[in-house]
Design a protein around this motif. Structure first.
Motif, mmCIF file in Angstrom:
data_model
loop_
_atom_site.group_PDB
_atom_site.id
_atom_site.type_symbol
_atom_site.label_atom_id
_atom_site.label_comp_id
_atom_site.label_asym_id
_atom_site.label_seq_id
_atom_site.Cartn_x
_atom_site.Cartn_y
_atom_site.Cartn_z
ATOM 1 N N PRO A 88 -0.028 4.013 -13.872
ATOM 2 C CA PRO A 88 -0.164 3.877 -12.422
ATOM 3 C C PRO A 88 -1.601 4.184 -12.044
ATOM 4 O O PRO A 88 -2.339 4.806 -12.826
ATOM 5 C CB PRO A 88 0.774 4.979 -11.899
ATOM 6 C CG PRO A 88 0.643 6.055 -12.935
ATOM 7 C CD PRO A 88 0.494 5.337 -14.265
ATOM 8 N N PRO A 89 -2.054 3.795 -10.858
ATOM 9 C CA PRO A 89 -3.374 4.240 -10.411
ATOM 10 C C PRO A 89 -3.274 5.700 -9.980
ATOM 11 O O PRO A 89 -2.180 6.213 -9.763
ATOM 12 C CB PRO A 89 -3.657 3.329 -9.222
ATOM 13 C CG PRO A 89 -2.290 3.093 -8.645
ATOM 14 C CD PRO A 89 -1.351 3.025 -9.826
ATOM 15 N N SER A 90 -4.402 6.367 -9.881
ATOM 16 C CA SER A 90 -4.363 7.710 -9.297
ATOM 17 C C SER A 90 -4.363 7.566 -7.778
ATOM 18 O O SER A 90 -4.935 6.621 -7.228
ATOM 19 C CB SER A 90 -5.558 8.546 -9.745
ATOM 20 O OG SER A 90 -6.777 7.951 -9.349
ATOM 21 N N GLU A 91 -3.691 8.490 -7.112
ATOM 22 C CA GLU A 91 -3.677 8.440 -5.649
ATOM 23 C C GLU A 91 -5.070 8.676 -5.095
ATOM 24 O O GLU A 91 -5.534 7.966 -4.203
ATOM 25 C CB GLU A 91 -2.703 9.485 -5.104
ATOM 26 C CG GLU A 91 -2.532 9.407 -3.598
ATOM 27 C CD GLU A 91 -1.438 10.326 -3.095
ATOM 28 O OE1 GLU A 91 -1.391 10.565 -1.878
ATOM 29 O OE2 GLU A 91 -0.641 10.815 -3.927
ATOM 30 N N ALA A 99 -13.506 1.907 -4.666
ATOM 31 C CA ALA A 99 -12.424 2.808 -4.244
ATOM 32 C C ALA A 99 -11.728 2.184 -3.036
ATOM 33 O O ALA A 99 -12.361 1.559 -2.188
ATOM 34 C CB ALA A 99 -12.997 4.175 -3.886
ATOM 35 N N TYR A 100 -10.415 2.339 -2.963
ATOM 36 C CA TYR A 100 -9.621 1.716 -1.904
ATOM 37 C C TYR A 100 -8.424 2.601 -1.611
ATOM 38 O O TYR A 100 -8.165 3.575 -2.307
ATOM 39 C CB TYR A 100 -9.150 0.323 -2.345
ATOM 40 C CG TYR A 100 -8.219 0.383 -3.541
ATOM 41 C CD1 TYR A 100 -6.830 0.396 -3.383
ATOM 42 C CD2 TYR A 100 -8.723 0.464 -4.839
ATOM 43 C CE1 TYR A 100 -5.985 0.491 -4.483
ATOM 44 C CE2 TYR A 100 -7.879 0.553 -5.932
ATOM 45 C CZ TYR A 100 -6.518 0.566 -5.758
ATOM 46 O OH TYR A 100 -5.677 0.669 -6.836
ATOM 47 N N ARG A 101 -7.689 2.247 -0.583
ATOM 48 C CA ARG A 101 -6.469 3.000 -0.256
ATOM 49 C C ARG A 101 -5.362 1.986 0.022
ATOM 50 O O ARG A 101 -5.319 1.348 1.052
ATOM 51 C CB ARG A 101 -6.710 3.876 0.967
ATOM 52 C CG ARG A 101 -5.496 4.648 1.456
ATOM 53 C CD ARG A 101 -4.924 5.594 0.427
ATOM 54 N NE ARG A 101 -5.810 6.709 0.111
ATOM 55 C CZ ARG A 101 -5.415 7.792 -0.561
ATOM 56 N NH1 ARG A 101 -4.158 7.908 -0.960
ATOM 57 N NH2 ARG A 101 -6.275 8.745 -0.855
ATOM 58 N N LEU A 102 -4.463 1.824 -0.938
ATOM 59 C CA LEU A 102 -3.317 0.921 -0.782
ATOM 60 C C LEU A 102 -2.310 1.214 -1.882
ATOM 61 O O LEU A 102 -2.624 1.082 -3.069
ATOM 62 C CB LEU A 102 -3.744 -0.547 -0.862
ATOM 63 C CG LEU A 102 -2.607 -1.568 -0.688
ATOM 64 C CD1 LEU A 102 -2.001 -1.488 0.706
ATOM 65 C CD2 LEU A 102 -3.095 -2.989 -0.980
ATOM 66 N N SER A 103 -1.106 1.568 -1.489
ATOM 67 C CA SER A 103 -0.042 1.850 -2.439
ATOM 68 C C SER A 103 0.830 0.615 -2.653
ATOM 69 O O SER A 103 0.988 -0.215 -1.748
ATOM 70 C CB SER A 103 0.827 2.998 -1.922
ATOM 71 O OG SER A 103 2.007 3.119 -2.681
ATOM 72 N N MET A 104 1.405 0.514 -3.837
ATOM 73 C CA MET A 104 2.313 -0.593 -4.135
ATOM 74 C C MET A 104 3.566 -0.546 -3.264
ATOM 75 O O MET A 104 4.247 -1.562 -3.093
ATOM 76 C CB MET A 104 2.705 -0.557 -5.614
ATOM 77 C CG MET A 104 3.486 -1.751 -6.108
ATOM 78 S SD MET A 104 2.550 -3.308 -6.128
ATOM 79 C CE MET A 104 1.700 -3.179 -7.716
ATOM 80 N N GLY A 105 3.881 0.608 -2.654
ATOM 81 C CA GLY A 105 5.080 0.725 -1.824
ATOM 82 C C GLY A 105 4.916 0.211 -0.409
ATOM 83 O O GLY A 105 5.872 0.256 0.378
#
Length: 279
Positions: free
Chosen positions: A6-9, A126-132
């Motif tokens: 998984p990516p790191s948060e 760097a970005y902010r996006l979750s698979m959920g």
């Protein structure tokens, strides 16, 4: 061997002045059109007043969400530098050299709500996006990525062992085939703590332990495992070793044993489970 991470948060931004991401230079270049679509939708959503709510992050991360609006021109760095969480610190992927680095490049794939999947040395911002996330203009990301990742990964996994260290949200985006001509030996990694004979699932130490296992599989001597049984043998090489230190107490913990469970159900269409026991 195909190791799925998984990516790191948390993500570390690339240094200023670096070249931006080149979508067609990333692993699995056939994913470029879908990456373009997700990137555009993310930029649009991230400019909205309700962006943090849509992206399911707290208000304290508003600055990181704003950064999503300029990802095409933002400086990029290797994924091993951008992903900086517990698992990646334990695995030390960016420190690999020689044959271990070559094996890492071929065998490790990092799943992402934005990129679909990347290789460790792929350069990304760097970005902010979750698979959920249910991303307006794209839909639920796990569902949207599923056919594209199947096309990119199923053939690579066929006839090999898949070492699956992902969380449920990322697992939903691609599941290896376990039957038919494209069958893979799919193994998920579960970490439990042994306390006075009682075994319980752990969280923080699980990420660290999966990172230790990943680094071990890449650095160890001999051929990489290509079956679940060979994976078990490789994991057992860690038995008895001190593999981490508890945050807060400073107490060390070690690997007690590794076991391999069968897939659930008669059809065995799901994964087997490699259970790593720590104490």
């Amino acid at each position: 061997m195909l190791i799925c991470l998984p990516p790191s948060e948390g993500k570390t931004p690339a240094p200023d002045g670096g070249a931006p991401v080149d979508l067609r230079a990333l692993a699995a270049p056939q994913l470029a059109p879908q990456r373009e679509a997700v990137l555009d939708a993310l930029a649009t959503v991230s400019a909205r007043p309700d962006a943090t709510k849509v992206l399911k992050v707290g208000a304290t991360l508003a600055k990181e969400v704003t950064r999503n609006t300029a990802l095409r021109t933002a400086p990029a760095a290797p994924a091993t530098d951008v992903y900086s969480g517990v698992l990646y610190a334990a695995a030390g992927l960016g420190d690999l050299t020689g044959p271990a680095a070559a094996l890492c490049a071929d065998s490790v794939r990092i799943f992402s709500g934005l990129w679909g999947v990347v290789a460790p040395q792929d350069r990304i911002p760097a970005y902010r996006l979750s698979m959920g996330v249910d991303l307006p203009g794209v839909g639920r990301l796990a569902t949207a990525w599923r056919p594209h990742l199947a096309d990119a990964l199923t053939g690579r996994a066929a006839g090999d062992v898949v070492v699956d260290c992902r969380s449920a949200a990322y697992l939903a985006a691609w599941k290896p085939t376990t039957t038919g001509p494209d069958a893979a030996d799919w193994v998920t990694v579960r970490v439990v703590r042994d306390v006075d004979g009682q075994r319980t699932v752990v969280s923080h130490n699980a990420k660290h332990t999966r990172g230790v296992l990943t680094g071990h599989l890449l650095r160890r001597a001999g051929a990489p495992p290509s079956s679940a049984e060979a994976l078990l043998d490789a994991a057992r090489e860690l038995d008895g070793q001190v593999i981490g230190t508890e945050i807060g107490t400073g107490l060390s913990y070690r690997m007690v044993e590794a076991t391999l469970g069968d897939a659930a159900g008669r059809a065995r269409s799901g994964p087997r489970t490699l259970e790593l026991v720590i104490a």
